[in-house]
Structure formats: structure tokens, C-alpha cells
Enzyme design. Sequence first.
Site, PDB file in Angstrom:
ATOM      1  N   GLU A 182      33.773  50.957  88.411  1.00  0.00           N
ATOM      2  CA  GLU A 182      34.084  51.917  87.355  1.00  0.00           C
ATOM      3  C   GLU A 182      35.598  52.104  87.234  1.00  0.00           C
ATOM      4  O   GLU A 182      36.168  52.068  86.137  1.00  0.00           O
ATOM      5  CB  GLU A 182      33.400  53.254  87.656  1.00  0.00           C
ATOM      6  CG  GLU A 182      33.379  54.217  86.507  1.00  0.00           C
ATOM      7  CD  GLU A 182      32.529  55.459  86.806  1.00  0.00           C
ATOM      8  OE1 GLU A 182      32.669  56.434  86.057  1.00  0.00           O
ATOM      9  OE2 GLU A 182      31.751  55.449  87.779  1.00  0.00           O
ATOM     10  N   GLY A 212      31.895  63.737  84.686  1.00  0.00           N
ATOM     11  CA  GLY A 212      31.142  64.928  85.049  1.00  0.00           C
ATOM     12  C   GLY A 212      30.703  64.923  86.497  1.00  0.00           C
ATOM     13  O   GLY A 212      30.706  65.956  87.169  1.00  0.00           O
ATOM     14  N   THR A 215      35.033  61.140  89.962  1.00  0.00           N
ATOM     15  CA  THR A 215      36.392  60.925  89.455  1.00  0.00           C
ATOM     16  C   THR A 215      36.967  59.680  90.112  1.00  0.00           C
ATOM     17  O   THR A 215      36.665  59.378  91.273  1.00  0.00           O
ATOM     18  CB  THR A 215      37.291  62.155  89.714  1.00  0.00           C
ATOM     19  OG1 THR A 215      38.534  61.973  89.049  1.00  0.00           O
ATOM     20  CG2 THR A 215      37.549  62.379  91.192  1.00  0.00           C
ATOM     21  N   GLN A 216      37.809  58.937  89.346  1.00  0.00           N
ATOM     22  CA  GLN A 216      38.380  57.696  89.840  1.00  0.00           C
ATOM     23  C   GLN A 216      39.896  57.701  89.729  1.00  0.00           C
ATOM     24  O   GLN A 216      40.457  58.279  88.787  1.00  0.00           O
ATOM     25  CB  GLN A 216      37.863  56.478  89.032  1.00  0.00           C
ATOM     26  CG  GLN A 216      36.426  56.120  89.275  1.00  0.00           C
ATOM     27  CD  GLN A 216      35.474  57.039  88.542  1.00  0.00           C
ATOM     28  OE1 GLN A 216      35.730  57.452  87.413  1.00  0.00           O
ATOM     29  NE2 GLN A 216      34.368  57.380  89.176  1.00  0.00           N
TER      30      GLN A 216
END
EC number: 3.6.1.6
Length: 438
Positions: A182, A212, A215-216
Site C-alpha cells: 500500500e 481510516g 497509516t503509511q
Amino acid sequence: MSLYTVNRWPDSPECALHPLCLSPSPLLLSSGHLSTFYSSIQQAAPEASSPDNMMRVFYGIMFDAGSTGTRIHIYKFIQKDPVELPVLVNEMYHAVKPGLSAYKDNPEEGGNTIRQLLKIAKKTVPEENWRMTPVVLKATAGLRLLPEDKANALLKEVREVFDESPFFIPNNSVSIMNGKNEGVLAWVTVNFLTGHLYSNTKRTVGILDLGGGSTQITFLPKSKKTIQLAPSSYIARFNLFNETYQLYTHSYLGNGLFAARLATLGALGADGLDWKVFTSSCLPKKFRENVTFGGTTYKVSGIPDGYAGYKLCYYEVMKVIKGIVHQPYEVKGSSIFYAFSYYFDRAVDSGLIDGSRGGAVEVRDFKKRAKEVCNKMTKYRAISPYLCMDMTYITCLLKEGFGFKDSTVLQVTKKVNNVETSWALGATFDFFRNLDIH
């Protein structure tokens, strides 16, 4: 023969300017297979094969099944001449809420949301292109957070919906994407759209994606020390434009905006949901409502007789980040980062940036606006009763989590060159070109 039974494009300098011309892999179109490629297009669209009109058009459809919504990205590519390479023309984007995970106990209804979006695809992609346009769905944190049997039931339902459609359904067209991919694919998207992937400067931009459920953070380290000091699982390698990239990337499951709200409240993974009320000084004192996330409902409230405000809220939020988020060695430097998804949404909601354009924001600007929002909750309640919590969380994540300096400038945006900043375009390239991420 399927459009995607192909080899590769020849290596060429101009190749790097085009999305279907990534690193060599077994999934690429080649000059040797162009006749097959064109014959498949001619079968589907005879009018496109006339000598007067050499332009070929083809499409790719990528579903982003996130924790708070499902989005469809329909990409249009053109090839003006047999000797030229395809280019990305535009994107059609549409989203529905809630996300698939909200249908964990009713997969059929979740499947209906996919049918709804496929209707848009059928209107966007000309009928003669349907049978050779690939449809792929990748689910993210929403399904990662579900029990395996619930997630699998939803994926099975989506596969059945896909099988009913007139589009090309590749093998493994429906899957849960791991967090590392991702981050990497979002980095590919943004650096492609900003022109960094085919420049000779070796300058790239980092990405911060706040969803939601997760997080990256992903960037190309300038210092070997960043790689040496990072956990080995935080380094990803892949080939792109005949270059080998070694990225710092990590996805924090449970640290997306909505999951972090529940974690701040102490609700994530808690029992006794039928009677417990979860309170926070990050919420307006008289606020009370039921919140549903991932198909589970929680009772949430402010503290009627207590205190509320930025300092107390920051203390609560810190518990969700402290000791969980790794600080990369070099983020205190001058690297440029693009921040999107809920970073963008909350910056717009709080008035930090213009919603139509986005803009440059210093980390200290998030902090300053978080204080204003938290200390005037009644003023901002109409926008969102969670705005204090969300802005405080973003501030804390950037400063205490990743370790950015107050003066670090973030490019907060929703689109680059009119294309959504997300992993979806990178994933479409990956489908065509197989980046082989390790």
C-alpha cells in the site's frame, strides 16, 4: 488471446515517460506482441483500426476497498500510433460509504455496493472495450482488521459480483493488500504524477497516507544510516524504469484516523460494548453518539463534568502513538513529503488549506490549528465534533510519531495533475508490469 498475455516493451529512453513502461517483467506488452495487442483491440473495436484513425484506447479499473469507503478508479490509456507507447489520459473516480468491512455480517449487501460502482464503469468504458478491460479489487485495513472468516466471505461475494460483469477478470483479481505494498504503490503513484520517476535527478518525494484503519509512510532514503537503523521489515526493494529502488516504508494497522479515535477512547478491542460509554477530553463536553466502525458500534461521549482542550487531548492521543511509531533517521532533514487522504480532509475541514487546490503546510500549522480547534470546540462542532481529536492526532503522529520538525513543509493534496493521490494508480501499473516488491 487475452490482452494481458504479453511480454515486454523494448528498453528505450522515451519508455520512462509512460505508465505501461515500468521495469522488465513477464506481464508487459512487447513490440513483438504488438500485432496480437492490436488484433485484440480490432476485434473489440473495428472502427479503431481504420488507417485514418490509428489511436488505440484501453482502460484499467482498480477498486480501493478501504475501511471507511469503497472507491473505483477508472484509468484511460491511449496509444496514438503503433510505434508509440501508451500514455495515461485521465481518471474517473467515484466513492461509496461505508466500506466493505461494515457489511461483515451481510456480505451480499457489500457485494451490491460493488455492483453499484460497476454500473459507473460500464457507463465510463465503451462497450467494445469491456471484455479486455481488467477489473481488480484490493482491500486494505478495513478487511485486515476483520476476523479471517468474515473477510473471506466478503471477498468471495466480490468475486461472484465480478464474475457476473462483462469485464476481464484476471486471476487473483480480489485480494487483501498488505500494508507494505500500500505504501510502496502510493509512492509510485505520487512520484509518477510529479514527474520524479523519469527524471535524471534521482530526486523523489515521500508520501504520508492517512486512511481510516491504517497509516503509511514511504520515502527513498538519502542516507544509508536510515536503512541501517530501520527494522529490516521496513525496507522494500523493487525495480522500476531499470532502476532498483530501496524504500523505507511501513504501514501502521490500527493507526488510521478512525481506528485511532477508538484507540484514544480506549474502545478498540474493548468488551462490554452494549453498556460501556467511552469518553474523551478531545470531544465537546455535551457530545454523545453511537459510532460504527468496521461493523461494530460504540457509545462515545465527551466528559460532561470534566475538562476538555488541547493539552489533555494531546496526552490521551500520545498513548496511541508512544512506542508504536518508529522514527526514521532522516525525516528531520529537508525531504519533501506529500500528505493525502485524511491529512487533506482534516486540513480542509479546519481551514488550513483550500479544498479545491490543497497547499503547502508546515507541521507547526497543524499544531497551531489543533490548539485553536480544541480550545473552541463549540465553534468547530458543526464541522465535526471529532475535529479536535483528529487534528491533535495528526499533530502528534507527525511530531511525536514520525519525528518531523515543526518547520517541515508538507504538500497536502488530494490530486496531482487531476489524478487521485492514492495507491490505486501504482497498483494498476503493478498489475500491468508486476513490480515484484520484496
